[in-house]
Design a protein around this motif. Structure first.
Motif, PDB file in Angstrom:
ATOM      1  N   MET A   1     -11.045 -15.499  -3.604  1.00 21.69           N
ATOM      2  CA  MET A   1     -10.916 -14.100  -3.213  1.00 21.69           C
ATOM      3  C   MET A   1     -12.296 -13.441  -3.297  1.00 21.69           C
ATOM      4  O   MET A   1     -13.079 -13.734  -4.174  1.00 21.69           O
ATOM      5  N   HIS A   2     -12.575 -12.561  -2.396  1.00 25.63           N
ATOM      6  CA  HIS A   2     -13.839 -11.846  -2.363  1.00 25.63           C
ATOM      7  C   HIS A   2     -13.695 -10.570  -3.183  1.00 25.63           C
ATOM      8  O   HIS A   2     -13.125  -9.589  -2.722  1.00 25.63           O
ATOM      9  N   HIS A   3     -14.214 -10.583  -4.391  1.00 22.98           N
ATOM     10  CA  HIS A   3     -14.032  -9.470  -5.325  1.00 22.98           C
ATOM     11  C   HIS A   3     -14.603  -8.163  -4.801  1.00 22.98           C
ATOM     12  O   HIS A   3     -13.994  -7.111  -4.939  1.00 22.98           O
ATOM     13  N   ILE A   4     -15.777  -8.234  -4.204  1.00 28.49           N
ATOM     14  CA  ILE A   4     -16.409  -6.994  -3.751  1.00 28.49           C
ATOM     15  C   ILE A   4     -15.626  -6.385  -2.599  1.00 28.49           C
ATOM     16  O   ILE A   4     -15.478  -5.165  -2.496  1.00 28.49           O
ATOM     17  N   ARG A   5     -15.064  -7.215  -1.736  1.00 34.41           N
ATOM     18  CA  ARG A   5     -14.266  -6.709  -0.623  1.00 34.41           C
ATOM     19  C   ARG A   5     -12.963  -6.098  -1.127  1.00 34.41           C
ATOM     20  O   ARG A   5     -12.497  -5.079  -0.610  1.00 34.41           O
ATOM     21  N   ALA A   6     -12.368  -6.713  -2.137  1.00 33.80           N
ATOM     22  CA  ALA A   6     -11.156  -6.142  -2.730  1.00 33.80           C
ATOM     23  C   ALA A   6     -11.454  -4.787  -3.357  1.00 33.80           C
ATOM     24  O   ALA A   6     -10.670  -3.843  -3.230  1.00 33.80           O
ATOM     25  N   ALA A   7     -12.602  -4.674  -4.032  1.00 33.84           N
ATOM     26  CA  ALA A   7     -12.984  -3.397  -4.650  1.00 33.84           C
ATOM     27  C   ALA A   7     -13.194  -2.324  -3.590  1.00 33.84           C
ATOM     28  O   ALA A   7     -12.735  -1.194  -3.742  1.00 33.84           O
ATOM     29  N   ARG A   8     -13.882  -2.691  -2.496  1.00 37.06           N
ATOM     30  CA  ARG A   8     -14.092  -1.727  -1.419  1.00 37.06           C
ATOM     31  C   ARG A   8     -12.771  -1.248  -0.839  1.00 37.06           C
ATOM     32  O   ARG A   8     -12.565  -0.061  -0.617  1.00 37.06           O
ATOM     33  N   ALA A   9     -11.884  -2.198  -0.563  1.00 33.36           N
ATOM     34  CA  ALA A   9     -10.598  -1.847   0.038  1.00 33.36           C
ATOM     35  C   ALA A   9      -9.777  -0.965  -0.900  1.00 33.36           C
ATOM     36  O   ALA A   9      -9.165   0.019  -0.473  1.00 33.36           O
ATOM     37  N   ALA A  10      -9.760  -1.304  -2.185  1.00 34.23           N
ATOM     38  CA  ALA A  10      -8.999  -0.516  -3.154  1.00 34.23           C
ATOM     39  C   ALA A  10      -9.556   0.898  -3.272  1.00 34.23           C
ATOM     40  O   ALA A  10      -8.799   1.877  -3.329  1.00 34.23           O
ATOM     41  N   GLN A  11     -10.869   1.029  -3.291  1.00 32.85           N
ATOM     42  CA  GLN A  11     -11.478   2.355  -3.372  1.00 32.85           C
ATOM     43  C   GLN A  11     -11.174   3.175  -2.128  1.00 32.85           C
ATOM     44  O   GLN A  11     -10.855   4.357  -2.219  1.00 32.85           O
ATOM     45  N   PRO A  70     -19.316  14.968   7.571  1.00 34.46           N
ATOM     46  CA  PRO A  70     -19.088  13.592   8.036  1.00 34.46           C
ATOM     47  C   PRO A  70     -18.991  12.625   6.867  1.00 34.46           C
ATOM     48  O   PRO A  70     -19.709  12.746   5.878  1.00 34.46           O
ATOM     49  N   LEU A  71     -18.073  11.677   6.995  1.00 30.98           N
ATOM     50  CA  LEU A  71     -17.934  10.616   5.996  1.00 30.98           C
ATOM     51  C   LEU A  71     -18.732   9.406   6.453  1.00 30.98           C
ATOM     52  O   LEU A  71     -18.844   9.144   7.641  1.00 30.98           O
ATOM     53  N   ALA A  72     -19.238   8.661   5.505  1.00 30.49           N
ATOM     54  CA  ALA A  72     -19.953   7.435   5.847  1.00 30.49           C
ATOM     55  C   ALA A  72     -18.991   6.476   6.534  1.00 30.49           C
ATOM     56  O   ALA A  72     -17.821   6.361   6.146  1.00 30.49           O
ATOM     57  N   ASP A  73     -19.470   5.810   7.547  1.00 27.42           N
ATOM     58  CA  ASP A  73     -18.648   4.865   8.282  1.00 27.42           C
ATOM     59  C   ASP A  73     -18.499   3.583   7.469  1.00 27.42           C
ATOM     60  O   ASP A  73     -19.450   3.131   6.841  1.00 27.42           O
ATOM     61  N   ARG A  74     -17.312   2.994   7.457  1.00 20.54           N
ATOM     62  CA  ARG A  74     -17.046   1.786   6.685  1.00 20.54           C
ATOM     63  C   ARG A  74     -16.279   0.780   7.526  1.00 20.54           C
ATOM     64  O   ARG A  74     -15.533   1.132   8.425  1.00 20.54           O
ATOM     65  N   GLN A  75     -16.431  -0.492   7.188  1.00 20.63           N
ATOM     66  CA  GLN A  75     -15.738  -1.577   7.872  1.00 20.63           C
ATOM     67  C   GLN A  75     -14.420  -1.856   7.145  1.00 20.63           C
ATOM     68  O   GLN A  75     -14.414  -2.015   5.927  1.00 20.63           O
ATOM     69  N   PRO A  76     -13.305  -1.932   7.868  1.00 18.77           N
ATOM     70  CA  PRO A  76     -12.034  -2.254   7.212  1.00 18.77           C
ATOM     71  C   PRO A  76     -12.049  -3.669   6.638  1.00 18.77           C
ATOM     72  O   PRO A  76     -12.705  -4.560   7.164  1.00 18.77           O
ATOM     73  N   VAL A  77     -11.334  -3.866   5.558  1.00 22.86           N
ATOM     74  CA  VAL A  77     -11.183  -5.184   4.946  1.00 22.86           C
ATOM     75  C   VAL A  77      -9.823  -5.716   5.350  1.00 22.86           C
ATOM     76  O   VAL A  77      -8.819  -5.027   5.240  1.00 22.86           O
ATOM     77  N   SER A  78      -9.777  -6.960   5.826  1.00 24.52           N
ATOM     78  CA  SER A  78      -8.505  -7.452   6.335  1.00 24.52           C
ATOM     79  C   SER A  78      -8.041  -8.759   5.727  1.00 24.52           C
ATOM     80  O   SER A  78      -6.930  -9.189   5.972  1.00 24.52           O
ATOM     81  N   ASP A  79      -8.850  -9.433   4.926  1.00 24.78           N
ATOM     82  CA  ASP A  79      -8.434 -10.745   4.432  1.00 24.78           C
ATOM     83  C   ASP A  79      -8.441 -10.832   2.907  1.00 24.78           C
ATOM     84  O   ASP A  79      -8.869 -11.799   2.330  1.00 24.78           O
ATOM     85  N   VAL A  80      -7.957  -9.799   2.266  1.00 26.07           N
ATOM     86  CA  VAL A  80      -7.945  -9.746   0.807  1.00 26.07           C
ATOM     87  C   VAL A  80      -6.542 -10.045   0.303  1.00 26.07           C
ATOM     88  O   VAL A  80      -5.564  -9.494   0.800  1.00 26.07           O
ATOM     89  N   ASP A  81      -6.438 -10.935  -0.680  1.00 27.79           N
ATOM     90  CA  ASP A  81      -5.156 -11.190  -1.328  1.00 27.79           C
ATOM     91  C   ASP A  81      -5.101 -10.379  -2.615  1.00 27.79           C
ATOM     92  O   ASP A  81      -6.007 -10.464  -3.449  1.00 27.79           O
TER      93      ASP A  81
END
Length: 135
Positions: A1-11, A70-81
């Motif tokens: 699992m990609h921890h940093i991606r999970a953190a981004r998605a959760a935030q 304006p909010l900073a643009d972010r990339q959606p996370v799609s492959d987090v378990d």
């Protein structure tokens, strides 16, 4: 699992729910707990916490705005378990659990938290995230 991606998605999800339900709502508090846990796991995996603020840019036709700014643009996370259990924070009773992966994984947790809250009115929920399946 990609921890940093999970953190981004959760935030990201926690911020969206704060905007909709407010900071004191039980679901917001549960999602903030998930975001905090995800950030702690990212830190433990060697990612500086500041990394959760830097996501790849994506192309959009319009900028997201919040209260005229304006909010900073972010990339959606799609492959987090995400694997979690939902508890009654006062008694510690296990109320629900699950594993969600792929697109909408955080949405699945939100839907479960909403359903659990509806089944247990007046109960403050506590959500804990786990490394693997929780059943």
């Amino acid at each position: 699992m990609h921890h940093i991606r999970a953190a981004r998605a959760a935030q990201h999800l926690a911020v969206r729910v704060i905007a909709q339900l407010g900071l004191a709502h039980p679901i917001t508090l549960a999602l903030l707990a998930v975001a905090t846990t995800a950030a702690a796991r990212a830190w433990d995996a060697g990612h500086p916490v500041a990394d959760t603020r830097h996501a790849p840019q994506r192309r959009k036709t319009a900028m997201d705005m919040w209260k005229g700014k304006p909010l900073a643009d972010r990339q959606p996370v799609s492959d987090v378990d995400l694997h979690y259990r939902i508890y009654n924070s006062a008694t510690g009773e296990l109320l629900s659990f699950g594993s969600n992966g792929g697109p909408g994984s955080l949405n699945g947790i939100v839907q479960d938290a909403l359903r659990t809250q509806a089944e247990n009115p007046g109960v403050r929920l506590y959500v804990e995230q786990f490394e693997g399946p929780v059943y």
